[in-house]
Design a protein around this motif. Structure first.
Motif, PDB file in Angstrom:
ATOM      1  N   ILE A  23       0.794  -1.146  -0.223  1.00  0.00           N
ATOM      2  CA  ILE A  23      -0.063  -0.296  -0.056  1.00  0.00           C
ATOM      3  C   ILE A  23       0.491   1.184   0.124  1.00  0.00           C
ATOM      4  O   ILE A  23       0.719   2.037  -0.565  1.00  0.00           O
ATOM      5  CB  ILE A  23      -0.861   0.301   1.132  1.00  0.00           C
ATOM      6  CG1 ILE A  23      -1.861  -1.200   1.085  1.00  0.00           C
ATOM      7  CG2 ILE A  23      -1.315   1.228   1.350  1.00  0.00           C
ATOM      8  CD1 ILE A  23      -2.784  -1.607   2.530  1.00  0.00           C
ATOM      9  N   SER A  24       1.779   0.802   0.473  1.00  0.00           N
ATOM     10  CA  SER A  24       3.464   2.176   0.672  1.00  0.00           C
ATOM     11  C   SER A  24       3.568   2.756  -0.513  1.00  0.00           C
ATOM     12  O   SER A  24       3.052   4.383  -0.896  1.00  0.00           O
ATOM     13  CB  SER A  24       3.588   1.904   1.707  1.00  0.00           C
ATOM     14  OG  SER A  24       4.655   3.172   1.851  1.00  0.00           O
ATOM     15  N   ILE A  25       3.937   1.331  -1.213  1.00  0.00           N
ATOM     16  CA  ILE A  25       4.222   1.796  -2.746  1.00  0.00           C
ATOM     17  C   ILE A  25       3.046   2.393  -3.285  1.00  0.00           C
ATOM     18  O   ILE A  25       3.410   3.911  -4.419  1.00  0.00           O
ATOM     19  CB  ILE A  25       4.616   0.790  -3.212  1.00  0.00           C
ATOM     20  CG1 ILE A  25       6.231  -0.362  -2.562  1.00  0.00           C
ATOM     21  CG2 ILE A  25       5.125   0.960  -4.755  1.00  0.00           C
ATOM     22  CD1 ILE A  25       6.688  -1.593  -2.922  1.00  0.00           C
ATOM     23  N   VAL A  26       2.177   1.931  -3.688  1.00  0.00           N
ATOM     24  CA  VAL A  26       1.096   2.415  -4.508  1.00  0.00           C
ATOM     25  C   VAL A  26       0.563   4.260  -4.057  1.00  0.00           C
ATOM     26  O   VAL A  26       0.285   5.369  -5.085  1.00  0.00           O
ATOM     27  CB  VAL A  26      -1.173   1.353  -4.258  1.00  0.00           C
ATOM     28  CG1 VAL A  26      -1.556   2.804  -4.950  1.00  0.00           C
ATOM     29  CG2 VAL A  26       0.021   0.179  -4.682  1.00  0.00           C
ATOM     30  N   LEU A  27       0.786   4.562  -2.973  1.00  0.00           N
ATOM     31  CA  LEU A  27       0.739   5.558  -2.282  1.00  0.00           C
ATOM     32  C   LEU A  27       1.554   6.520  -2.770  1.00  0.00           C
ATOM     33  O   LEU A  27       1.552   7.899  -2.774  1.00  0.00           O
ATOM     34  CB  LEU A  27       0.140   5.937  -0.420  1.00  0.00           C
ATOM     35  CG  LEU A  27      -1.120   5.206  -0.274  1.00  0.00           C
ATOM     36  CD1 LEU A  27      -1.102   5.433   2.053  1.00  0.00           C
ATOM     37  CD2 LEU A  27      -2.125   5.670  -1.309  1.00  0.00           C
ATOM     38  N   GLU A  28       2.879   6.041  -2.830  1.00  0.00           N
ATOM     39  CA  GLU A  28       4.244   6.613  -2.957  1.00  0.00           C
ATOM     40  C   GLU A  28       4.017   7.679  -4.420  1.00  0.00           C
ATOM     41  O   GLU A  28       4.243   9.034  -5.038  1.00  0.00           O
ATOM     42  CB  GLU A  28       5.511   6.649  -2.677  1.00  0.00           C
ATOM     43  CG  GLU A  28       5.407   6.085  -1.345  1.00  0.00           C
ATOM     44  CD  GLU A  28       5.569   7.471  -0.706  1.00  0.00           C
ATOM     45  OE1 GLU A  28       5.894   8.588  -0.749  1.00  0.00           O
ATOM     46  OE2 GLU A  28       4.788   7.830   0.775  1.00  0.00           O
ATOM     47  N   LYS A  29       2.788   6.267  -4.701  1.00  0.00           N
ATOM     48  CA  LYS A  29       3.205   6.493  -6.989  1.00  0.00           C
ATOM     49  C   LYS A  29       2.021   7.480  -7.243  1.00  0.00           C
ATOM     50  O   LYS A  29       1.724   7.863  -8.664  1.00  0.00           O
ATOM     51  CB  LYS A  29       3.815   5.349  -7.655  1.00  0.00           C
ATOM     52  CG  LYS A  29       4.787   4.470  -6.980  1.00  0.00           C
ATOM     53  CD  LYS A  29       6.010   5.934  -8.163  1.00  0.00           C
ATOM     54  CE  LYS A  29       7.587   5.083  -7.508  1.00  0.00           C
ATOM     55  NZ  LYS A  29       8.169   5.521  -7.885  1.00  0.00           N
ATOM     56  N   SER A  30       1.225   7.920  -6.324  1.00  0.00           N
ATOM     57  CA  SER A  30      -0.003   8.262  -7.037  1.00  0.00           C
ATOM     58  C   SER A  30      -0.759   9.376  -6.226  1.00  0.00           C
ATOM     59  O   SER A  30      -1.520  10.392  -6.372  1.00  0.00           O
ATOM     60  CB  SER A  30      -1.139   6.853  -6.740  1.00  0.00           C
ATOM     61  OG  SER A  30      -1.330   6.600  -5.100  1.00  0.00           O
ATOM     62  N   VAL A  31       0.111   9.992  -5.145  1.00  0.00           N
ATOM     63  CA  VAL A  31      -0.271  10.607  -3.953  1.00  0.00           C
ATOM     64  C   VAL A  31       0.917  11.800  -3.865  1.00  0.00           C
ATOM     65  O   VAL A  31       2.161  11.564  -3.788  1.00  0.00           O
ATOM     66  CB  VAL A  31      -0.235  10.460  -3.222  1.00  0.00           C
ATOM     67  CG1 VAL A  31      -1.157  11.635  -1.552  1.00  0.00           C
ATOM     68  CG2 VAL A  31      -1.835   9.606  -2.404  1.00  0.00           C
TER      69      VAL A  31
END
Length: 431
Positions: free
Chosen positions: A413-421
């Motif tokens: 989830i951290s990887i997704v958030l760092e790339k999307s936010v």
């Protein structure tokens, strides 16, 4: 002076030996239990584990990242393999089918890791594993390991009850090692881990003589792919493959933390060489039924506890472990070391890892909005760690191994958030 340095090196080597051994011996035993392996096959995997863990440590310290960082069985992949083995009855697959799927996925992950190293794609991978992802990983790894060792030092019985006498001894060992570390002179403080193991082992044998060794020799039976020959169970392959690639977090986090602790800057070549070796050992591990290897981020806690940063004792400790794996009587002796004692000592050593995680957020300014990029992920991961795997049994079998592993979910989830936010935007709104 020369004899004093030789003595320090010798004791440091034995301290490394016990640290690596304590982190290694429980892994093949638990995997053997999860996959219902015969005792003689489990002993074979344990001997192989000791031999190749020592070799992996020496090669990484000599030609890989060149830091005194234990190359051991990945805690992340250990958890994934245990979850898959224990979930076999609920997902309708045999142990050999699951083990074979794991082997295929891990071999594929190892090949991709070798490709990343060979074609110098390190910078692209580092863009995925950003500093904040590494921070989330360090916090969750700390909690996962502390949970394991805290439960292990309590000597929990088959009925799920705490063994009170063993627990009191474990608490005593924790206090002893902590006091030696904090209050003792440096000559003693640096060897607090070794002292804790020796004193704890002696007291355990005196107080619980009937307990005996944790594992007796049954005569190892050698075989290739003891968990199952590679197959095409695509769901198991996908989970193992993803976890194998996520295991790269260990390499980046470990090398970065070690370089900061020792006071130098890791070169690009060190990352590349370390990944190449880790990829090779990842391909090789399933052949002998072993959990794949990775640089142990938790070694940072050990280094902070001992304050001994030289490579020589580490390399000698790895060589000693390999020698022990080759000589059955040595294995029989060290196998009598109480697991509860090892867990109690490692509990103290890994408390230092929390400091490493905490230091990784220094200089980072959090607001009421941006705190979500850390707090939510860590708390979700810790929450999942404390939910019984059976709670997810009504979900698709492909999702269960992910949802039952708080470390994987938190980092993913951290990887997704760092790339999307765009977190910089939220920081500017509060300035």
């Amino acid at each position: 002076m020369k004899s004093w340095r030789s003595s320090v090196t010798l004791f440091s080597s034995f301290q490394w030996l016990f640290f690596i051994f304590a982190n290694t011996v429980v892994v093949p035993i638990s995997i053997g239990a999860a996959f219902d392996l015969p005792p003689n096959v489990t002993e074979m995997t344990m001997r192989s584990s000791l031999i190749f863990t020592g070799i992996a440590c020496v090669f990484q310290g000599w030609k890989g990242h060149k830091y005194p960082l234990m190359e051991g069985h990945s805690g992340l992949l250990w958890g994934v393999m245990l979850n898959l083995g224990l979930s076999a009855p609920s997902i309708g697959l045999g142990y050999a089918e699951i083990g074979g799927g794991i082997a295929t996925g891990l071999i594929a992950a190892g090949v991709v890791t070798l490709i990343i190293s060979a074609f110098n794609l390190i910078s692209h991978v580092q863009k995925i594993f950003t500093p904040m992802v590494m921070t989330v990983y360090l916090f969750l790894l700390t909690f996962q390991l502390i949970f394991v060792f805290f439960k292990g030092m309590l000597g929990i019985t088959e009925n799920g009850e705490i063994n009170i006498p063993v627990s009191f001894l474990s608490v005593g060992i924790v206090l002893l090692v902590s006091i030696l570390k904090i209050k003792g002179p440096r000559t003693i403080s640096n060897f607090s881990i070794l002292i804790g193991i020796i004193v704890g082992w002696i007291f355990y044998e005196l107080l619980f003589p009937e307990a005996g060794g944790e594992m007796g020799s049954t005569g190892a039976a050698f075989s290739f792919f003891p968990l199952g020959a590679p197959n095409l169970q695509f769901g198991i392959i996908a989970i193992s493959f993803f976890a194998g690639l996520l295991n790269l977090c260990n390499t980046f986090a470990s090398i970065q933390a070690a370089s900061e602790l020792i006071g130098d800057e890791a070169e690009h070549k060190q990352y590349r060489n370390s990944l190449f070796m880790t990829g090779g050992f990842t391909i090789f591990a399933p052949l002998l039924g072993l959990v794949p290897y990775t640089p142990f981020t938790s070694s940072i806690g050990f280094l902070q506890s001992t304050q001994i940063y030289e490579r020589k004792p580490f390399l000698l400790g790895g060589m000693l472990l390999t020698i022990i794996g080759l000589i059955p009587p040595f294995i029989s002796f060290l196998a009598t070391m109480p697991i509860t004692v090892g867990n109690a000592v490692l509990f103290v050593a890994y408390l230092q890892l929390f400091g490493t995680a905490f230091n990784s957020v220094k200089g980072q300014q959090f607001t009421s909005d941006t705190i979500f990029r850390l707090a939510v992920l860590v708390l979700i991961g810790v929450s999942l760690m404390n939910v019984l795997p059976t709670a997810f049994s009504n979900l698709p079998a492909l999702l269960q191994p992910f949802l039952t592993n708080g470390l994987i979910m938190g980092v993913l989830i951290s990887i997704v958030l760092e790339k999307s936010v765009n977190w910089t935007r939220y920081e500017q709104l509060h300035n």
